[in-house]
Motif scaffolding. Structure first.
Motif, PDB file in Angstrom:
ATOM      1  N   PRO A  93       0.819  -1.215   0.000  1.00  0.00           N
ATOM      2  CA  PRO A  93       0.000   0.000   0.000  1.00  0.00           C
ATOM      3  C   PRO A  93       0.858   1.273   0.000  1.00  0.00           C
ATOM      4  O   PRO A  93       0.446   2.291  -0.562  1.00  0.00           O
ATOM      5  CB  PRO A  93      -0.839  -0.090   1.268  1.00  0.00           C
ATOM      6  CG  PRO A  93      -0.661  -1.434   1.819  1.00  0.00           C
ATOM      7  CD  PRO A  93       0.497  -2.079   1.123  1.00  0.00           C
ATOM      8  N   ALA A  94       2.043   1.199   0.604  1.00  0.00           N
ATOM      9  CA  ALA A  94       2.936   2.372   0.597  1.00  0.00           C
ATOM     10  C   ALA A  94       3.357   2.697  -0.839  1.00  0.00           C
ATOM     11  O   ALA A  94       3.354   3.864  -1.254  1.00  0.00           O
ATOM     12  CB  ALA A  94       4.155   2.123   1.476  1.00  0.00           C
ATOM     13  N   GLY A  95       3.699   1.670  -1.594  1.00  0.00           N
ATOM     14  CA  GLY A  95       4.051   1.887  -3.004  1.00  0.00           C
ATOM     15  C   GLY A  95       2.875   2.416  -3.806  1.00  0.00           C
ATOM     16  O   GLY A  95       3.031   3.287  -4.663  1.00  0.00           O
ATOM     17  N   ARG A  96       1.689   1.916  -3.505  1.00  0.00           N
ATOM     18  CA  ARG A  96       0.493   2.399  -4.200  1.00  0.00           C
ATOM     19  C   ARG A  96       0.172   3.843  -3.826  1.00  0.00           C
ATOM     20  O   ARG A  96      -0.369   4.593  -4.637  1.00  0.00           O
ATOM     21  CB  ARG A  96      -0.693   1.487  -3.904  1.00  0.00           C
ATOM     22  CG  ARG A  96      -0.531   0.128  -4.543  1.00  0.00           C
ATOM     23  CD  ARG A  96      -1.755  -0.742  -4.340  1.00  0.00           C
ATOM     24  NE  ARG A  96      -1.508  -2.049  -4.905  1.00  0.00           N
ATOM     25  CZ  ARG A  96      -1.331  -3.148  -4.189  1.00  0.00           C
ATOM     26  NH1 ARG A  96      -1.416  -3.104  -2.878  1.00  0.00           N
ATOM     27  NH2 ARG A  96      -1.093  -4.301  -4.776  1.00  0.00           N
ATOM     28  N   LEU A  97       0.505   4.232  -2.599  1.00  0.00           N
ATOM     29  CA  LEU A  97       0.306   5.625  -2.179  1.00  0.00           C
ATOM     30  C   LEU A  97       1.224   6.548  -2.975  1.00  0.00           C
ATOM     31  O   LEU A  97       0.800   7.614  -3.421  1.00  0.00           O
ATOM     32  CB  LEU A  97       0.567   5.771  -0.677  1.00  0.00           C
ATOM     33  CG  LEU A  97       0.415   7.169  -0.114  1.00  0.00           C
ATOM     34  CD1 LEU A  97      -1.031   7.662  -0.265  1.00  0.00           C
ATOM     35  CD2 LEU A  97       0.850   7.210   1.346  1.00  0.00           C
ATOM     36  N   VAL A  98       2.462   6.122  -3.176  1.00  0.00           N
ATOM     37  CA  VAL A  98       3.392   6.906  -3.996  1.00  0.00           C
ATOM     38  C   VAL A  98       2.836   7.050  -5.410  1.00  0.00           C
ATOM     39  O   VAL A  98       2.819   8.141  -5.984  1.00  0.00           O
ATOM     40  CB  VAL A  98       4.797   6.255  -4.019  1.00  0.00           C
ATOM     41  CG1 VAL A  98       5.697   6.935  -5.028  1.00  0.00           C
ATOM     42  CG2 VAL A  98       5.421   6.291  -2.625  1.00  0.00           C
ATOM     43  N   ALA A  99       2.332   5.945  -5.962  1.00  0.00           N
ATOM     44  CA  ALA A  99       1.751   5.986  -7.307  1.00  0.00           C
ATOM     45  C   ALA A  99       0.501   6.858  -7.345  1.00  0.00           C
ATOM     46  O   ALA A  99       0.215   7.492  -8.368  1.00  0.00           O
ATOM     47  CB  ALA A  99       1.406   4.570  -7.773  1.00  0.00           C
TER      48      ALA A  99
END
Length: 136
Positions: A93-99
């Motif tokens: 989810p952290a990576g998806r937040l960046v995206a």
């Protein structure tokens, strides 16, 4: 007080076993029908490299998460293993937040998957033994 600690430990163990099962099943589904799973995630697989990358993430990482969760569940009161499992879950989810800042939030099934990962990771951290913040 000991009963509350035992209850937290039992809940944490149950959650870890559930995560191990869910991650294993997700990896199995990805192995059995990579095109369908990739399509549900908004990915179009092209060539050997595309499939290789898909298997690395959706099979390899899911199986690693499952094994780590199972190991953490079996090892009893080892906060470090539980924390590593939580980090594996929360990294996604952290990576998806960046995206999300660049292209927006995920939609459909992927948004639901993201919510489950976030909830599971935060739940593992919330179920840590009391007084053991960042301790092995």
């Amino acid at each position: 007080m000991a009963a509350a600690s035992l209850n937290r430990s039992w809940l944490r163990s149950q959650l870890l076993q559930l995560l191990a099962t869910a991650s294993s099943l997700a990896a199995l589904a990805a192995m059995l029908d990579p095109d369908r799973i990739a399509s549900a995630m908004g990915i179009f697989l092209v060539g050997v490299n595309g499939y290789s990358q898909f298997y690395a993430v959706y099979v390899g990482m899911r199986l690693a998460t499952a094994m780590l969760a199972l190991l953490a569940a079996r090892q009893g009161d080892r906060p470090l293993l539980v924390d590593l499992t939580a980090l594996f879950l929360l990294a996604q989810p952290a990576g998806r937040l960046v995206a999300a800042f660049a292209i927006g939030l995920p939609k459909g099934v992927l948004l639901a998957v993201c919510a489950v990962e976030l909830l599971a990771g935060l739940s593992l951290l919330a179920l840590r033994p009391r007084g053991k913040f960042l301790s092995p």
